[in-house]
Design a protein around this motif. Structure first.
Motif, PDB file in Angstrom:
ATOM      1  N   SER A   1       0.508   8.244  -9.906  1.00 59.58           N
ATOM      2  CA  SER A   1       0.760   8.360  -8.475  1.00 59.58           C
ATOM      3  C   SER A   1       0.993   9.801  -8.040  1.00 59.58           C
ATOM      4  O   SER A   1       0.726  10.157  -6.889  1.00 59.58           O
ATOM      5  CB  SER A   1       1.961   7.504  -8.076  1.00 59.58           C
ATOM      6  OG  SER A   1       3.134   7.953  -8.735  1.00 59.58           O
TER       7      SER A   1
ATOM      8  N   GLU B   1      -4.619   5.922  -2.661  1.00 59.21           N
ATOM      9  CA  GLU B   1      -4.974   4.899  -3.645  1.00 59.21           C
ATOM     10  C   GLU B   1      -5.858   5.450  -4.756  1.00 59.21           C
ATOM     11  O   GLU B   1      -5.680   5.102  -5.924  1.00 59.21           O
ATOM     12  CB  GLU B   1      -5.722   3.753  -2.960  1.00 59.21           C
ATOM     13  CG  GLU B   1      -4.866   2.848  -2.113  1.00 59.21           C
ATOM     14  CD  GLU B   1      -5.640   1.635  -1.640  1.00 59.21           C
ATOM     15  OE1 GLU B   1      -5.358   0.532  -2.136  1.00 59.21           O
ATOM     16  OE2 GLU B   1      -6.536   1.795  -0.787  1.00 59.21           O
TER      17      GLU B   1
ATOM     18  N   SER C   1     -12.044   2.191  -2.394  1.00 55.80           N
ATOM     19  CA  SER C   1     -11.187   2.600  -1.287  1.00 55.80           C
ATOM     20  C   SER C   1     -11.601   3.993  -0.852  1.00 55.80           C
ATOM     21  O   SER C   1     -12.177   4.757  -1.634  1.00 55.80           O
ATOM     22  CB  SER C   1      -9.714   2.608  -1.719  1.00 55.80           C
ATOM     23  OG  SER C   1      -8.899   3.188  -0.729  1.00 55.80           O
TER      24      SER C   1
ATOM     25  N   SER D   1      -9.114   5.874   0.508  1.00 53.57           N
ATOM     26  CA  SER D   1      -7.768   6.406   0.697  1.00 53.57           C
ATOM     27  C   SER D   1      -7.363   7.235  -0.513  1.00 53.57           C
ATOM     28  O   SER D   1      -7.367   6.745  -1.642  1.00 53.57           O
ATOM     29  CB  SER D   1      -6.768   5.262   0.889  1.00 53.57           C
ATOM     30  OG  SER D   1      -5.442   5.734   0.792  1.00 53.57           O
TER      31      SER D   1
ATOM     32  N   HIS E   1       0.860  -1.196   0.000  1.00 55.82           N
ATOM     33  CA  HIS E   1       0.000   0.000   0.000  1.00 55.82           C
ATOM     34  C   HIS E   1       0.888   1.235   0.000  1.00 55.82           C
ATOM     35  O   HIS E   1       1.986   1.213   0.563  1.00 55.82           O
ATOM     36  CB  HIS E   1      -0.902  -0.010   1.245  1.00 55.82           C
ATOM     37  CG  HIS E   1      -2.001   1.003   1.221  1.00 55.82           C
ATOM     38  ND1 HIS E   1      -1.810   2.319   1.589  1.00 55.82           N
ATOM     39  CD2 HIS E   1      -3.307   0.906   0.863  1.00 55.82           C
ATOM     40  CE1 HIS E   1      -2.954   2.976   1.467  1.00 55.82           C
ATOM     41  NE2 HIS E   1      -3.878   2.142   1.026  1.00 55.82           N
TER      42      HIS E   1
ATOM     43  N   ILE F   1      -4.828   2.745   5.550  1.00 56.00           N
ATOM     44  CA  ILE F   1      -5.571   2.605   4.296  1.00 56.00           C
ATOM     45  C   ILE F   1      -6.719   3.601   4.151  1.00 56.00           C
ATOM     46  O   ILE F   1      -7.571   3.447   3.282  1.00 56.00           O
ATOM     47  CB  ILE F   1      -6.097   1.169   4.137  1.00 56.00           C
ATOM     48  CG1 ILE F   1      -7.085   0.822   5.255  1.00 56.00           C
ATOM     49  CG2 ILE F   1      -4.944   0.167   4.135  1.00 56.00           C
ATOM     50  CD1 ILE F   1      -7.818  -0.485   5.064  1.00 56.00           C
TER      51      ILE F   1
ATOM     52  N   LYS G   1      -1.928  11.368  -6.365  1.00 60.00           N
ATOM     53  CA  LYS G   1      -2.549  10.615  -5.276  1.00 60.00           C
ATOM     54  C   LYS G   1      -1.816  10.877  -3.966  1.00 60.00           C
ATOM     55  O   LYS G   1      -1.098  10.044  -3.446  1.00 60.00           O
ATOM     56  CB  LYS G   1      -2.594   9.113  -5.619  1.00 60.00           C
ATOM     57  CG  LYS G   1      -3.501   8.811  -6.811  1.00 60.00           C
ATOM     58  CD  LYS G   1      -3.826   7.335  -6.945  1.00 60.00           C
ATOM     59  CE  LYS G   1      -2.685   6.552  -7.564  1.00 60.00           C
ATOM     60  NZ  LYS G   1      -3.122   5.165  -7.892  1.00 60.00           N
TER      61      LYS G   1
END
Length: 575
Positions: A558, A457, A452, A454, A173, A197, A561
C-alpha cells in the motif's frame, strides 16, 4: 446510499431499516412504518460487459487529481443535492467530513480538502471557475462559514470539521470519505460514504460491486433520476455491440467488419445523437488543446503550488522548439555499418611535461577519453511529445482545467500523442480526433472493467500505464493499423509499465508525475510503431496484460499506491 435519520442524539442514532432506490445511487431511509418499500439490488456477481460511455472516461475537470480532487468534489455535490431533494438543506446547521486512506494521506497535496469545500458549495469540476477557488477557500477558513449549495450558510471550521484520518481506511476502497449532516441541536439527520475509484468516478457501498453503475455518479442534472434509470438499462442490457474484454472486442470488430472506433461510436448512439457525439468529442479535444496551449504559454518563472518549488518547464522547452532548430533528417538507401577496426598495436599516448621539463604524471583516462564539447541532439518527435505532455500536467498541478484521460495524474499522455499526430501527420483533423478518442476510450473501458484506473488500487500502472496503453492503441489506429495491430500496440504500452508505483513527493502530483507523462507519451508512440511494423500476431495478449496488471496491483504494498509513504516520497528531501 444517503441515510436519513429521525431525530435522536448524536450517540444514539436511529438505525435505518429499509427504503427505496432513488436516482440509481442513494437509499432513502424513513421510519420503520414504511419498511415494506424495498427494491431488490441487482446481482453483484452478474458478469456485465465493459462498455461505459466515452464521455465518462474523458470528462472535463480541474487538477490536480481525478480521484482526489474531481471525485471528492462530485461526491460532496451529490451529498448536498441529496439533502436538497429530501428537503433537508435548510435544517442543516453543521457538517462533518471525514477522509480515509489515500484520500487522507495525500489529500493536502492533491487539493482534496479544497475540492470537497467547493462541492459543498455546489460547484462541479467541469463548471467551477478555477480562478475563484483559492479566494473562496481563503474566505471559508477566515470566516469559518460555508454556503451549502451556495445558498444556505452554516458555521464550518475546516480545522475541526474536515478530518484527515491518516491511519484509518474504509474497507470498500482506499479512497473513502464520509459526510454527516446535523441539525441545530447536533442531531445527525443524514450521512453517506463515497468512494472515489479513479477517473472522477464515485460509487458507494451499494453500487461498488455492480459493474457499470459508477457511470451514474457523474450525473448532476435536474433529471438525474430519469437519466440514471435509462442509462442503467442501456449500460447493462442494450448497448449495440457489447464486449467484456479485448478478445471479444476484436471478435466484434471482425464480425461486423468495423474498426474499434466504429464499434464504440455505434454504442454511443444509444446515449447521444451523431451531432452530440461529434460536439462532445471535439469539445474534449479542444479542452485538451487549450491545456497544452495554456501550459506552453505560461510564464517561465512561475512556480507550481504546494511547497516543492517546482518551476514550470514547458514554456522554456517550447520556446526552444519555436526557434526552428530542426533540419531535414537524412535518409539512407541501405544499412550503414558502424563497426570500428580493432587496433593492431598499443595506442601511442602523448607524454606531458611540466615547465621544468620533467615528465608529468597524469591519469591516462584524460588522454584516452578526453572531455568533449557539448553537442546538439535533434529528435523532434521526442521533444514535441515531451513538451506537450509536461504542459498539460503542469496545468493539472496548478489546479487548472484539464481532461481526465483517463485520470488527472495521467492527463498529459493522450493529449500529447494526439497533438503530435495532429500537427505532423493528420490530413483530416476532425475525423482523426474522433477515431483517436473513440479508440482510446475502448481500451480504457477494458482496463476499467478488468482491473482499475485508480492509483490507490493499482499504483501508477493504473494511471500513466493505462494512459500509455490507450495512447498507443489510438496512435496505431489513426496511422491505419488493423484491429490486431491496435490491440498489440495497447498491450505493448502496458506491458512495459507493469509494476509502476505511485509515490508522489509531498503528496503532490508533480514529482515524478509530470515527467512520467512525457516518458509515457514517447513510449506510446514507440509501442505503436512496433505493433505497426508487425502483423498483429504476438505472444502476450492485451487481456493477459490487463489481468497481470490487476494481480500486480493487488500484490503491491500500500505504501506504493498513492499514499506518499514509500518510494521517492520518502527518499526525496522536501527542503
Amino acid at each position: 446510499m444517503l441515510h436519513l435519520f429521525k431525530k435522536s442524539s448524536f450517540t444514539k442514532v436511529a438505525q435505518p431499516v429499509a427504503g427505496r432506490l432513488l436516482m440509481g445511487r442513494i437509499r432513502h431511509y424513513s421510519a420503520p412504518s414504511s419498511a415494506a418499500e424495498v427494491q431488490e439490488k441487482e446481482d453483484p456477481n452478474a458478469d456485465h460487459h465493459a462498455v461505459v460511455s466515452t464521455f465518462d472516461l474523458f470528462s472535463i475537470g480541474v487538477g490536480p487529481s481525478s480521484s482526489h480532487t474531481v471525485g471528492p468534489m462530485r461526491a460532496a455535490k451529490f451529498f448536498i443535492n441529496d439533502l436538497k431533494e429530501h428537503q433537508l438543506l435548510e435544517k442543516v446547521a453543521s457538517l462533518r467530513v471525514d477522509m480515509f486512506g489515500s484520500l487522507a494521506l495525500t489529500g493536502k497535496g492533491h487539493g482534496t480538502d479544497n475540492a470537497i469545500l467547493m462541492g459543498i458549495e455546489g460547484e462541479s469540476p467541469d463548471k467551477v471557475e478555477t480562478s475563484t477557488i483559492l479566494p473562496r477557500i481563503h474566505d471559508i477558513h477566515t470566516n469559518k462559514t460555508i454556503q451549502l449549495d451556495g445558498t444556505h450558510r452554516i458555521d464550518f471550521d475546516p480545522a475541526k470539521h474536515l478530518i484527515f484520518n491518516y491511519f484509518k481506511s474504509l474497507p470498500q476502497h482506499p479512497n473513502g470519505m464520509r459526510l454527516c449532516a446535523y441539525d441545530k441541536e447536533a442531531n445527525m439527520i443524514a450521512t453517506n460514504e463515497y468512494f472515489s475509484i479513479g477517473g472522477g468516478f464515485v460509487v458507494n457501498e451499494a453500487t461498488q460491486l455492480d459493474h457499470g453503475e459508477n457511470v451514474y455518479y457523474k450525473q448532476e442534472d435536474e433529471k438525474a433520476d430519469e437519466v440514471v434509470a435509462e442509462r442503467k438499462e442501456q449500460d447493462i442490457a442494450v448497448v449495440s455491440l457489447p464486449f467484456r474484454n479485448a478478445e471479444e472486442l476484436i471478435a466484434v470488430c471482425k464480425r461486423e467488419n468495423m474498426t474499434i472506433a466504429q464499434v464504440v461510436y455505434e454504442n454511443e448512439l444509444k446515449w447521444s445523437t451523431p451531432a452530440e457525439i461529434r460536439e462532445k468529442l471535439l469539445r474534449i479535444w479542444n479542452t485538451m488543446d487549450d491545456s497544452i496551449r495554456n501550459g506552453v504559454m505560461a510564464s517561465t518563472e512561475e512556480r507550481l503550488p504546494g511547497g516543492l518549488n517546482v518551476r514550470r518547464r514547458a514554456p522554456g522547452l517550447y520556446q526552444k522548439l519555436l526557434k526552428g532548430l530542426y533540419g531535414p533528417v537524412p535518409t539512407k538507401a541501405s544499412y550503414q555499418g558502424s563497426q570500428i577496426a580493432l587496433p593492431t598495436s598499443e595506442p601511442v599516448v602523448a607524454e606531458t611535461f611540466d615547465h621544468h621539463h620533467n615528465k608529468k604524471s597524469s591519469p591516462l583516462s584524460l588522454s584516452v577519453l578526453p572531455k568533449r564539447q557539448r553537442k546538439k541532439f535533434f529528435l523532434p518527435a521526442l521533444d514535441y511529445l515531451s513538451v506537450y505532455a509536461i504542459a498539460v500536467n503542469e496545468e493539472n498541478a496548478a489546479g487548472n482545467r484539464i481532461v481526465t484521460a483517463p485520470t488527472n495524474g495521467a492527463a498529459g499522455t493522450i493529449p500529447s500523442v494526439l497533438k503530435y499526430y495532429m500537427e505532423f501527420v493528420s490530413e483530416d483533423p476532425e475525423h482523426d480526433v474522433m477515431e483517436f478518442l473513440l479508440t482510446t476510450a475502448a481500451i480504457g473501458m477494458l482496463f476499467k472493467r478488468g482491473a482499475s484506473i485508480s492509483a490507490a488500487e493499482m499504483g501508477c500502472q493504473g494511471e500513466v500505464g493505462v494512459a500509455c496503453s490507450m495512447a498507443a492503441g489510438g496512435f496505431a489506429a489513426v496511422l491505419g493499423g488493423t484491429v490486431d495491430q491496435v490491440e498489440n500496440a495497447a498491450e505493448i504500452g502496458m506491458e512495459h509499465n507493469l509494476g509502476l508505483t505511485c509515490d508522489p513527493v509531498n503528496g503532490l502530483v508533480q514529482v515524478p508525475c509530470i515527467e512520467r507523462n512525457a516518458l509515457a507519451a514517447v513510449k506510446a508512440v514507440a509501442a505503436a510503431q512496433l505493433a505497426l511494423n508487425g502483423e498483429g500476431d504476438h505472444r502476450v495478449s492485451l487481456d493477459q496484460v490487463i489481468e497481470t496488471m490487476r494481480q500486480t496491483g493487488m500484490d503491491m504494498m500500500s505504501k506504493y499506491k498513492e499514499t506518499s509513504q514509500g518510494g521517492l516520497a520518502v527518499n526525496v528531501p522536501l527542503c
